[in-house]
Design an enzyme around this catalytic site. Sequence first.
Site, PDB file in Angstrom:
ATOM      1  N   SER A 138      13.170   0.738 -12.956  1.00 17.20           N
ATOM      2  CA  SER A 138      12.123   1.752 -12.838  1.00 17.20           C
ATOM      3  C   SER A 138      11.879   2.005 -11.356  1.00 17.20           C
ATOM      4  CB  SER A 138      10.850   1.240 -13.512  1.00 17.20           C
ATOM      5  OG  SER A 138       9.781   2.117 -13.262  1.00 17.20           O
ATOM      6  N   LYS A 164      15.080   4.855 -14.456  1.00 18.56           N
ATOM      7  CA  LYS A 164      13.810   5.498 -14.826  1.00 18.56           C
ATOM      8  C   LYS A 164      13.136   5.979 -13.555  1.00 18.56           C
ATOM      9  CE  LYS A 164       9.458   3.470 -16.323  1.00 18.56           C
ATOM     10  NZ  LYS A 164       8.873   2.524 -17.310  1.00 18.56           N
ATOM     11  N   LYS A 166       9.765   7.714 -11.938  1.00 16.82           N
ATOM     12  CA  LYS A 166       8.361   8.044 -12.134  1.00 16.82           C
ATOM     13  C   LYS A 166       8.147   9.498 -11.737  1.00 16.82           C
ATOM     14  CE  LYS A 166       6.526   3.972 -13.188  1.00 16.82           C
ATOM     15  NZ  LYS A 166       5.772   3.729 -14.414  1.00 16.82           N
ATOM     16  N   ASP A 191       9.125   8.689 -16.438  1.00 15.97           N
ATOM     17  CA  ASP A 191       7.860   8.080 -16.894  1.00 15.97           C
ATOM     18  C   ASP A 191       6.715   8.761 -16.150  1.00 15.97           C
ATOM     19  OD1 ASP A 191       5.751   6.525 -17.749  1.00 15.97           O
ATOM     20  OD2 ASP A 191       6.529   4.627 -16.978  1.00 15.97           O
ATOM     21  N   GLU A 216       8.684   9.133 -20.975  1.00 15.44           N
ATOM     22  CA  GLU A 216       7.714   8.102 -21.327  1.00 15.44           C
ATOM     23  C   GLU A 216       6.299   8.564 -20.998  1.00 15.44           C
ATOM     24  OE1 GLU A 216       8.840   4.387 -19.503  1.00 15.44           O
ATOM     25  OE2 GLU A 216       6.920   3.440 -19.923  1.00 15.44           O
ATOM     26  N   ASP A 241       4.120   4.381 -24.204  1.00 13.03           N
ATOM     27  CA  ASP A 241       3.832   3.119 -23.511  1.00 13.03           C
ATOM     28  C   ASP A 241       2.327   2.864 -23.663  1.00 13.03           C
ATOM     29  OD1 ASP A 241       3.233   1.145 -21.605  1.00 13.03           O
ATOM     30  OD2 ASP A 241       4.279   2.089 -19.936  1.00 13.03           O
ATOM     31  N   LYS A 265       5.287  -3.738 -24.412  1.00 11.70           N
ATOM     32  CA  LYS A 265       4.901  -4.637 -23.321  1.00 11.70           C
ATOM     33  C   LYS A 265       4.042  -5.718 -23.955  1.00 11.70           C
ATOM     34  CE  LYS A 265       4.928  -1.325 -19.522  1.00 11.70           C
ATOM     35  NZ  LYS A 265       4.091  -0.477 -18.619  1.00 11.70           N
ATOM     36  N   GLY A 293       7.984  -3.192 -18.352  1.00  9.77           N
ATOM     37  CA  GLY A 293       7.691  -4.181 -17.311  1.00  9.77           C
ATOM     38  C   GLY A 293       6.364  -3.876 -16.644  1.00  9.77           C
TER      39      GLY A 293
HETATM   40  O1  LIG Z   1       9.744  -2.766 -13.024  1.00  9.02           O
HETATM   41  C1  LIG Z   1       8.815  -2.925 -13.804  1.00  9.02           C
HETATM   42  O2  LIG Z   1       8.296  -4.033 -14.038  1.00  9.02           O
HETATM   43  C2  LIG Z   1       8.265  -1.727 -14.541  1.00  9.02           C
HETATM   44  C3  LIG Z   1       7.742  -0.697 -13.630  1.00  9.02           C
HETATM   45  C4  LIG Z   1       6.900   0.352 -14.332  1.00  9.02           C
HETATM   46  O3  LIG Z   1       7.440   1.362 -14.703  1.00  9.02           O
HETATM   47  C5  LIG Z   1       5.470   0.111 -14.434  1.00  9.02           C
HETATM   48  C6  LIG Z   1       4.910  -0.706 -13.471  1.00  9.02           C
HETATM   49  C7  LIG Z   1       3.561  -0.950 -13.451  1.00  9.02           C
HETATM   50  C8  LIG Z   1       2.752  -0.396 -14.402  1.00  9.02           C
HETATM   51  C9  LIG Z   1       3.284   0.444 -15.381  1.00  9.02           C
HETATM   52  C10 LIG Z   1       4.651   0.684 -15.419  1.00  9.02           C
HETATM   53  C11 LIG Z   1       5.126   1.539 -16.552  1.00  9.02           C
HETATM   54  O4  LIG Z   1       6.092   1.262 -17.254  1.00  9.02           O
HETATM   55  O5  LIG Z   1       4.474   2.508 -16.858  1.00  9.02           O
HETATM   56 MG   LIG Z   2       5.371   3.347 -18.549  1.00 13.95          MG
END
Ligand SMILES: O=C(O)CCC(=O)c1ccccc1C(=O)O
Ligand SMILES: [Mg+2]
Length: 371
Positions: A138, A164, A166, A191, A216, A241, A265, A293
């Site tokens: 991500s 992924k 953001k 995401d 996402e 999510d 999660k 994550g």
């Molecule tokens: O690398 C990771 O642990 C996931 C990173 C990530 O997308 C995320 C990190 C922090 C809070 C929310 C998210 C998410 O999935 O939305």
């Molecule tokens: Mg997410």
Amino acid sequence: MPVSIEKIKLRRLNMTLKDSFTTSFGTLQEKDFFILEAVDVEGNRGFGESVAFSSPWYSEETVETNYHVIKDFLINLLRGKQIDHPDDVFEIFRSIRGNNMAKAAVEGAIWDLYAKQNNLSLSEALGGTKKKIDVGISIGIQPSVGALLKTVDHYVSAGYKRIKIKIKPGWDYEVLREVKLTFPSIPIMADANSAYTLEDISQLQKLDELDLLMIEQPLAHDDIVDHSKLQSAMHTPICLDESIHSVADAKQAIELGSCKIINIKIGRVGGLSESKRIHDICQQNGIEVWCGGMLEAGIGRAHNIALTTLPQFVLPGDTAGSERYWKKDIITPEVVVKDGQISVPEGPGIGYAIDDDALDSFTVHKEEFQL
Ligand SMILES: O=C(O)CCC(=O)c1ccccc1C(=O)O
Ligand SMILES: [Mg+2]
């Protein structure tokens, strides 16, 4: 044999991310979080990690609310209870509403302790079967498209199985299009962390051109209904999510057609037992799942790896290697990604040893609770 627990140790840690991580909500550089340790009289040690952040941007929980709920409620609820199996913990905590990340941290320590007491790996204890898991990465919002392409290139070269990105309004279609043109063969997803509303529907529909693996959480963190409207108006699979906190939420999303994929999660849903139940419901309904994550340290990461060995985790998760986040992790060996895969450890419990010196070096506060 019941899970015997003599005491619970709580530690507050502070670790600094190697690179800051930016979402549609802001930037994270420091991680302040709790490690829970359930200890038995034989000296077995089970570990759990709380994934709440310092501020309530992702969900309403924070590090401080975790502390209050764990210390003043959850540990008290465990006193005098017989735990025949870690699945019992979810029931024991049922009288406390919400606070899923706090619950998951305590339950996780008990799952690890149970697995160690029974000489099972956590994966085996959960009913997992995979020996290797596929992982993606991500990537946070970057200062420029050039910087993003460079970051993507780095992780594609490192072997990650999907990327992924953001997104947020103003950092979406054009940016994703550049990534797609530059890396045509790597699966790409986006995401939004709830950065859009149904008023943005035409901007979101444009993403259909890009053949993304999924989008996402485009809409509100507590929405299931509008996502159903959006999913019926776009081809790109929606993955939920933030909206999914329980089996009940997953059932509603499935019934309404709000998503085709769910990101599980452990912290968000209140633990491994509920994660397993959501996995099972998704499996029965043809909904694909993957493990999300929360920028975890090694203990939370190890729990994610064990969960991902269940069969319906058919898409690469966000569980990247330790070195993507930390100069030094709190487990040994650290989590290593090779050719986009992590080899699932076979030792008892989480299967990684705790690096006690590293753990001590990041600890800012410690407490013990006798059960
Ligand atoms: O690398 C990771 O642990 C996931 C990173 C990530 O997308 C995320 C990190 C922090 C809070 C929310 C998210 C998410 O999935 O939305
Ligand atoms: Mg997410």
